[in-house]
Design a protein around this motif. Structure first.
Motif, PDB file in Angstrom:
ATOM      1  N   LEU A  36       0.848  -1.185   0.000  1.00  0.00           N
ATOM      2  CA  LEU A  36       0.000   0.000   0.000  1.00  0.00           C
ATOM      3  C   LEU A  36       0.879   1.229   0.000  1.00  0.00           C
ATOM      4  CD1 LEU A  36      -2.880  -0.817   2.503  1.00  0.00           C
ATOM      5  CD2 LEU A  36      -2.955  -0.806   0.011  1.00  0.00           C
ATOM      6  N   ARG A  37       0.603   2.121  -0.921  1.00  0.00           N
ATOM      7  CA  ARG A  37       1.354   3.374  -1.056  1.00  0.00           C
ATOM      8  C   ARG A  37       0.346   4.511  -0.985  1.00  0.00           C
ATOM      9  NH1 ARG A  37       3.644   6.451  -5.563  1.00  0.00           N
ATOM     10  NH2 ARG A  37       5.651   7.229  -4.866  1.00  0.00           N
ATOM     11  N   ASP A  38       0.438   5.318   0.074  1.00  0.00           N
ATOM     12  CA  ASP A  38      -0.517   6.408   0.292  1.00  0.00           C
ATOM     13  C   ASP A  38      -1.952   5.891   0.281  1.00  0.00           C
ATOM     14  OD1 ASP A  38       1.638   8.215   0.381  1.00  0.00           O
ATOM     15  OD2 ASP A  38       1.559   8.481  -1.802  1.00  0.00           O
ATOM     16  N   GLY A  39      -2.172   4.702   0.860  1.00  0.00           N
ATOM     17  CA  GLY A  39      -3.500   4.121   0.963  1.00  0.00           C
ATOM     18  C   GLY A  39      -4.001   3.406  -0.271  1.00  0.00           C
ATOM     19  N   SER A  40      -3.252   3.439  -1.352  1.00  0.00           N
ATOM     20  CA  SER A  40      -3.663   2.779  -2.593  1.00  0.00           C
ATOM     21  C   SER A  40      -2.776   1.566  -2.854  1.00  0.00           C
ATOM     22  CB  SER A  40      -3.550   3.745  -3.780  1.00  0.00           C
ATOM     23  OG  SER A  40      -4.446   4.809  -3.624  1.00  0.00           O
ATOM     24  N   PRO A  41      -3.367   0.501  -3.417  1.00  0.00           N
ATOM     25  CA  PRO A  41      -2.562  -0.697  -3.678  1.00  0.00           C
ATOM     26  C   PRO A  41      -1.638  -0.512  -4.874  1.00  0.00           C
ATOM     27  CG  PRO A  41      -4.765  -0.985  -4.548  1.00  0.00           C
ATOM     28  CD  PRO A  41      -4.759   0.342  -3.824  1.00  0.00           C
ATOM     29  N   VAL A  42      -0.466  -1.066  -4.742  1.00  0.00           N
ATOM     30  CA  VAL A  42       0.538  -1.091  -5.800  1.00  0.00           C
ATOM     31  C   VAL A  42       0.979  -2.546  -5.920  1.00  0.00           C
ATOM     32  CG1 VAL A  42       2.846  -0.339  -6.469  1.00  0.00           C
ATOM     33  CG2 VAL A  42       1.355   1.221  -5.238  1.00  0.00           C
ATOM     34  N   GLY A  43       1.090  -3.041  -7.142  1.00  0.00           N
ATOM     35  CA  GLY A  43       1.510  -4.426  -7.278  1.00  0.00           C
ATOM     36  C   GLY A  43       2.072  -4.729  -8.640  1.00  0.00           C
ATOM     37  N   MET A  44       2.812  -5.816  -8.683  1.00  0.00           N
ATOM     38  CA  MET A  44       3.392  -6.282  -9.944  1.00  0.00           C
ATOM     39  C   MET A  44       3.398  -7.800  -9.963  1.00  0.00           C
ATOM     40  SD  MET A  44       7.445  -5.378  -9.307  1.00  0.00           S
ATOM     41  CE  MET A  44       8.179  -6.307 -10.622  1.00  0.00           C
ATOM     42  N   LEU A  45       3.308  -8.359 -11.133  1.00  0.00           N
ATOM     43  CA  LEU A  45       3.365  -9.792 -11.338  1.00  0.00           C
ATOM     44  C   LEU A  45       4.822 -10.232 -11.307  1.00  0.00           C
ATOM     45  CD1 LEU A  45       1.087 -11.804 -11.967  1.00  0.00           C
ATOM     46  CD2 LEU A  45       1.629 -11.516 -14.373  1.00  0.00           C
ATOM     47  N   VAL A  46       5.109 -11.287 -10.544  1.00  0.00           N
ATOM     48  CA  VAL A  46       6.473 -11.820 -10.507  1.00  0.00           C
ATOM     49  C   VAL A  46       6.427 -13.328 -10.751  1.00  0.00           C
ATOM     50  CG1 VAL A  46       7.369 -10.013  -8.999  1.00  0.00           C
ATOM     51  CG2 VAL A  46       6.537 -12.093  -7.977  1.00  0.00           C
ATOM     52  N   GLY A  47       7.419 -13.811 -11.438  1.00  0.00           N
ATOM     53  CA  GLY A  47       7.532 -15.233 -11.723  1.00  0.00           C
ATOM     54  C   GLY A  47       8.783 -15.824 -11.130  1.00  0.00           C
ATOM     55  N   THR A  48       9.371 -15.117 -10.191  1.00  0.00           N
ATOM     56  CA  THR A  48      10.627 -15.588  -9.595  1.00  0.00           C
ATOM     57  C   THR A  48      10.509 -15.736  -8.089  1.00  0.00           C
ATOM     58  OG1 THR A  48      11.395 -13.303  -9.448  1.00  0.00           O
ATOM     59  CG2 THR A  48      12.069 -14.574 -11.400  1.00  0.00           C
ATOM     60  N   PHE A  49       9.295 -15.761  -7.566  1.00  0.00           N
ATOM     61  CA  PHE A  49       9.076 -15.869  -6.121  1.00  0.00           C
ATOM     62  C   PHE A  49       9.582 -17.214  -5.618  1.00  0.00           C
ATOM     63  CE2 PHE A  49       6.389 -17.035  -2.478  1.00  0.00           C
ATOM     64  CZ  PHE A  49       6.619 -15.953  -1.653  1.00  0.00           C
ATOM     65  N   THR A  50      10.255 -17.204  -4.468  1.00  0.00           N
ATOM     66  CA  THR A  50      10.789 -18.443  -3.916  1.00  0.00           C
ATOM     67  C   THR A  50      10.982 -18.324  -2.406  1.00  0.00           C
ATOM     68  OG1 THR A  50      12.544 -20.107  -4.183  1.00  0.00           O
ATOM     69  CG2 THR A  50      13.225 -17.797  -4.238  1.00  0.00           C
ATOM     70  N   SER A  51      10.982 -19.474  -1.741  1.00  0.00           N
ATOM     71  CA  SER A  51      11.379 -19.487  -0.339  1.00  0.00           C
ATOM     72  C   SER A  51      12.901 -19.404  -0.305  1.00  0.00           C
ATOM     73  CB  SER A  51      10.884 -20.757   0.358  1.00  0.00           C
ATOM     74  OG  SER A  51      11.456 -21.892  -0.232  1.00  0.00           O
TER      75      SER A  51
END
Length: 184
Positions: A36-51
């Motif tokens: 959340l940035r200034d109360g608004s959602p910000v997001g991006m698609l990622v295909g490299t997420f890992t534990s």
């Protein structure tokens, strides 16, 4: 085909195109990194997420330095990682749109941790930003996990492999669980 029948990938023939062609065959989960940035959602698609680590609990992803969204996320203290459902191609496609349209008409809520959660996600990891490490033309973003929401435990994650979104097929399991093999 034996290993001798395959053309070698050497330093002279290996370049960005050959590297990308080889690595695109590696399956990855489809995840929305958000905040959340200034109360608004910000997001991006990622295909490299890992534990990454069990002590401390860390997850991470590689963000392209050329991304216009990544710098916005890196300004935040908290990030969420919503693992998209295998049937939710629509949510994935929303994050290909301009930044201000990505969460429009998408079912989402704000978690107790102050991060956006996509309601249809299989699970969401809530993190505090742990560190950011330069990695060539990308940055390795590490988040320390503070909570995990298993919203739909019976569902399977959306997977990206060979240049397209796909599913895991539970009917074609080819081995035992890792811990049954003694590998922990």
């Amino acid at each position: 085909m034996t290993t001798t029948d395959r053309p070698p990938m050497t330093g002279t023939s290996l370049g960005p195109s050959a590297f990308r062609a080889a690595t695109r065959r590696l399956p990855t989960t489809v995840v929305v990194a958000g905040g959340l940035r200034d109360g608004s959602p910000v997001g991006m698609l990622v295909g490299t997420f890992t534990s990454v680590s069990l002590d401390p609990l860390l997850v991470g992803f590689l963000g392209d330095r050329g991304s216009s969204t990544l710098p916005l996320l890196l300004e935040l203290e908290h990030m969420s990682f919503s693992v998209l459902d295998q049937d939710d191609i629509e949510a994935a496609n929303r994050f290909r749109k301009p930044l201000d349209e990505r969460f429009a008409d998408l079912a989402w809520s704000v978690s107790a941790h102050g991060t956006p959660v996509i309601e249809t996600a299989v699970m969401t990891f809530h993190t505090t930003v742990h560190s950011v490490i330069p990695a060539g033309d990308h940055q390795l973003v590490l988040g320390e996990v503070i909570a995990i929401e298993q919203r739909h435990p019976a569902r399977r994650p959306l997977v990206f492999a060979e240049g397209r979104m796909t599913r895991l097929d539970p009917m074609h399991v080819v081995g035992a669980y890792v811990w049954e093999l003694g590998w922990e």
